[in-house]
Design a protein around this motif. Sequence first.
Motif, PDB file in Angstrom:
ATOM      1  N   SER A 136       0.831  -1.201   0.000  1.00 58.56           N
ATOM      2  CA  SER A 136       0.000   0.000   0.000  1.00 58.56           C
ATOM      3  C   SER A 136       0.861   1.244   0.000  1.00 58.56           C
ATOM      4  O   SER A 136       2.051   1.199   0.289  1.00 58.56           O
ATOM      5  N   THR A 137       0.223   2.379  -0.310  1.00 58.36           N
ATOM      6  CA  THR A 137       0.873   3.668  -0.062  1.00 58.36           C
ATOM      7  C   THR A 137       0.311   4.318   1.198  1.00 58.36           C
ATOM      8  O   THR A 137       0.487   5.510   1.405  1.00 58.36           O
ATOM      9  N   GLY A 138      -0.370   3.558   2.032  1.00 60.01           N
ATOM     10  CA  GLY A 138      -0.784   4.114   3.319  1.00 60.01           C
ATOM     11  C   GLY A 138      -2.015   3.520   3.943  1.00 60.01           C
ATOM     12  O   GLY A 138      -1.942   2.647   4.805  1.00 60.01           O
ATOM     13  N   ASN A 139      -3.193   3.963   3.522  1.00 55.82           N
ATOM     14  CA  ASN A 139      -4.417   3.603   4.238  1.00 55.82           C
ATOM     15  C   ASN A 139      -4.836   2.150   4.036  1.00 55.82           C
ATOM     16  O   ASN A 139      -5.431   1.547   4.923  1.00 55.82           O
ATOM     17  N   TYR A 140      -4.547   1.579   2.881  1.00 54.88           N
ATOM     18  CA  TYR A 140      -4.955   0.198   2.642  1.00 54.88           C
ATOM     19  C   TYR A 140      -4.204  -0.761   3.570  1.00 54.88           C
ATOM     20  O   TYR A 140      -4.802  -1.676   4.131  1.00 54.88           O
ATOM     21  N   CYS A 141      -2.914  -0.553   3.755  1.00 56.45           N
ATOM     22  CA  CYS A 141      -2.192  -1.450   4.651  1.00 56.45           C
ATOM     23  C   CYS A 141      -2.622  -1.226   6.100  1.00 56.45           C
ATOM     24  O   CYS A 141      -2.604  -2.165   6.911  1.00 56.45           O
ATOM     25  N   ARG A 142      -3.055  -0.015   6.424  1.00 60.16           N
ATOM     26  CA  ARG A 142      -3.612   0.232   7.755  1.00 60.16           C
ATOM     27  C   ARG A 142      -4.914  -0.553   7.926  1.00 60.16           C
ATOM     28  O   ARG A 142      -5.143  -1.201   8.942  1.00 60.16           O
ATOM     29  N   GLY A 143      -5.779  -0.487   6.900  1.00 60.06           N
ATOM     30  CA  GLY A 143      -7.017  -1.249   6.958  1.00 60.06           C
ATOM     31  C   GLY A 143      -6.775  -2.746   7.008  1.00 60.06           C
ATOM     32  O   GLY A 143      -7.451  -3.475   7.740  1.00 60.06           O
ATOM     33  N   GLY A 144      -5.784  -3.218   6.226  1.00 62.12           N
ATOM     34  CA  GLY A 144      -5.465  -4.636   6.232  1.00 62.12           C
ATOM     35  C   GLY A 144      -4.924  -5.096   7.568  1.00 62.12           C
ATOM     36  O   GLY A 144      -5.284  -6.180   8.059  1.00 62.12           O
ATOM     37  N   ALA A 145      -4.053  -4.296   8.185  1.00 62.15           N
ATOM     38  CA  ALA A 145      -3.514  -4.644   9.500  1.00 62.15           C
ATOM     39  C   ALA A 145      -4.633  -4.678  10.539  1.00 62.15           C
ATOM     40  O   ALA A 145      -4.660  -5.554  11.422  1.00 62.15           O
ATOM     41  N   TYR A 146      -5.557  -3.742  10.428  1.00 64.68           N
ATOM     42  CA  TYR A 146      -6.691  -3.680  11.361  1.00 64.68           C
ATOM     43  C   TYR A 146      -7.576  -4.922  11.213  1.00 64.68           C
ATOM     44  O   TYR A 146      -7.879  -5.613  12.191  1.00 64.68           O
ATOM     45  N   ASP A 147      -7.987  -5.222   9.969  1.00 65.58           N
ATOM     46  CA  ASP A 147      -8.839  -6.396   9.737  1.00 65.58           C
ATOM     47  C   ASP A 147      -8.132  -7.674  10.167  1.00 65.58           C
ATOM     48  O   ASP A 147      -8.754  -8.578  10.757  1.00 65.58           O
ATOM     49  N   SER A 148      -6.841  -7.770   9.869  1.00 68.26           N
ATOM     50  CA  SER A 148      -6.074  -8.955  10.259  1.00 68.26           C
ATOM     51  C   SER A 148      -6.066  -9.120  11.768  1.00 68.26           C
ATOM     52  O   SER A 148      -6.225 -10.231  12.296  1.00 68.26           O
ATOM     53  N   ASN A 149      -5.872  -8.018  12.477  1.00 72.59           N
ATOM     54  CA  ASN A 149      -5.839  -8.058  13.935  1.00 72.59           C
ATOM     55  C   ASN A 149      -7.159  -8.593  14.491  1.00 72.59           C
ATOM     56  O   ASN A 149      -7.177  -9.438  15.391  1.00 72.59           O
ATOM     57  N   LEU A 150      -8.284  -8.125  13.934  1.00 72.62           N
ATOM     58  CA  LEU A 150      -9.584  -8.575  14.421  1.00 72.62           C
ATOM     59  C   LEU A 150      -9.796 -10.062  14.168  1.00 72.62           C
ATOM     60  O   LEU A 150     -10.476 -10.739  14.943  1.00 72.62           O
ATOM     61  N   LEU A 151      -9.214 -10.554  13.071  1.00 75.93           N
ATOM     62  CA  LEU A 151      -9.386 -11.963  12.701  1.00 75.93           C
ATOM     63  C   LEU A 151      -8.289 -12.855  13.271  1.00 75.93           C
ATOM     64  O   LEU A 151      -8.250 -14.054  13.001  1.00 75.93           O
ATOM     65  N   GLY A 152      -7.370 -12.269  14.036  1.00 68.97           N
ATOM     66  CA  GLY A 152      -6.373 -13.061  14.732  1.00 68.97           C
ATOM     67  C   GLY A 152      -5.245 -13.580  13.872  1.00 68.97           C
ATOM     68  O   GLY A 152      -4.649 -14.612  14.196  1.00 68.97           O
ATOM     69  N   CYS A 153      -4.930 -12.894  12.759  1.00 67.76           N
ATOM     70  CA  CYS A 153      -3.812 -13.360  11.933  1.00 67.76           C
ATOM     71  C   CYS A 153      -2.701 -12.312  11.900  1.00 67.76           C
ATOM     72  O   CYS A 153      -2.945 -11.118  12.076  1.00 67.76           O
TER      73      CYS A 153
END
Length: 489
Positions: A136-153
Amino acid sequence: MIDLSAGDQQILSRAAGQAAELGVVIPTLAQQRHPRLVPRRIRERLPEIGLWDLHPLNLFRITWHNEPTPRGGGFGPVNTLEFPPELTGVEARVVSLVGKWFPTGAHKVGAAFGCLVPPLVMGRFDPTRQKAVWPSTGNYCRGGAYDSNLLGCQSVAVLPEGMSRERFEWLETVAGSVIKTPGSESNVKEIFDKCAELRRSGENLHVFNQFEEFGNYLWHYEVTGHAMKEVLDGIGDGPRFAGLVLATGSAGTLASGDFLKQHFPSSRLAACEALQCPTLLCNGFGSHRIEGIGDKHVPWIHNVRNTDLVIAVDDEAVLRLMRLFNEEAGQQYLAEQGVAARVVEQLPQLGISSIANLLACIKFAKYYRLGRTDIVMTVATDSMEMYGSRLEELETEAGPWSRENSHSAYQRYLLGEGTAHMLELTARSRRRIHNLKYFTWVEQQGRSVEELESQWHDRDYWSRIQACAAPLDARIGEFNRRTGLPAGS
């Protein structure tokens, strides 16, 4: 395409088991479009949870319908901001969806959801053993890290080292690891190169590349497109929807334009990019400062046949307007020009790319000579929450912002914005832009020439992706039943 055929049942069992352990219920696209479909017990618990909290129920807040409050909110109308003629200098109504009220403060958390969930619920991504890589160039990787955290990966955020300080500070608290690549906004290839290196490393990982993942396209087509139509339907029959104007970025948000064109066939879809890197405009290249829009390539998921206009925006104009909208002297000046206080107070809801979108809307309205009965729509991807350090840097470089600076920026970059550096697309120029995909995706990323040609010649290519929404929701429902959790957990 989006593969919804049966995957590995062992992976699926492990993923469902982990979701059950963490109390994760995955929302459907239908629930993200229409939060009234969210189970009552979930809706009753959301007021206890902060909008950015790392809580699995915040998956249900991946919607344009969140109440505009950082804590304690439920669901309400689509969040929008309308820019008056006193600000834009055009008579046309310019209306923007507001991304600030998503978890992480940007709608990219939805694009990441759209990429992550299909392989998860089909047994093609194992959150118990694989790392999720988010280029990402910023917000997408933030969103991906957030979603991943919620799903435990575990997650790996990959982004250019030149992005804003706030992005890295936030990622350090949420992502499993952060990889900084050379350059800044224009250096997308360097991100791809790092992902290729990670694949060769032998680590067990899954790269979710927003620029080629059709889950990104589908999420915006289904969720953002419906939100925009809901706003337009609420305005009534009098005004005419003239078009949608969006920075290209990963091209995911442009999919909402495909949706709107099906309902408003006379509307136009315009793609915005930085003048300093005019890839679509003239096969150009370069470096620029409009964070969040990516460039120097055409995303695989960009339906170029449906794009009508290319608009290039000067990054200097964007940064000066950022100061005008956020510095005290600038806000005072705008109030003196008759911009309503409620509008001035909301201008910090526009991040850097959002200001670029606003400028492109003004150029669009002037180019087509739109009047007071016309509506132009756009999106404010994020707010100034991720760019406070940029204001500090600009003050260090150029000094304090004054009333004179405000007058100059307002007159030159708002009222004085012209129609230079725009291209109305013909069949030939659309084909030129589409062909640019070859160099990134076929030569570098291993996509086939046959699929590239199919994107252009097969009229059903894009409709087949659009038709994946209902089957995907059915698979999400099946996955949730596997967890054994009640729908309202």
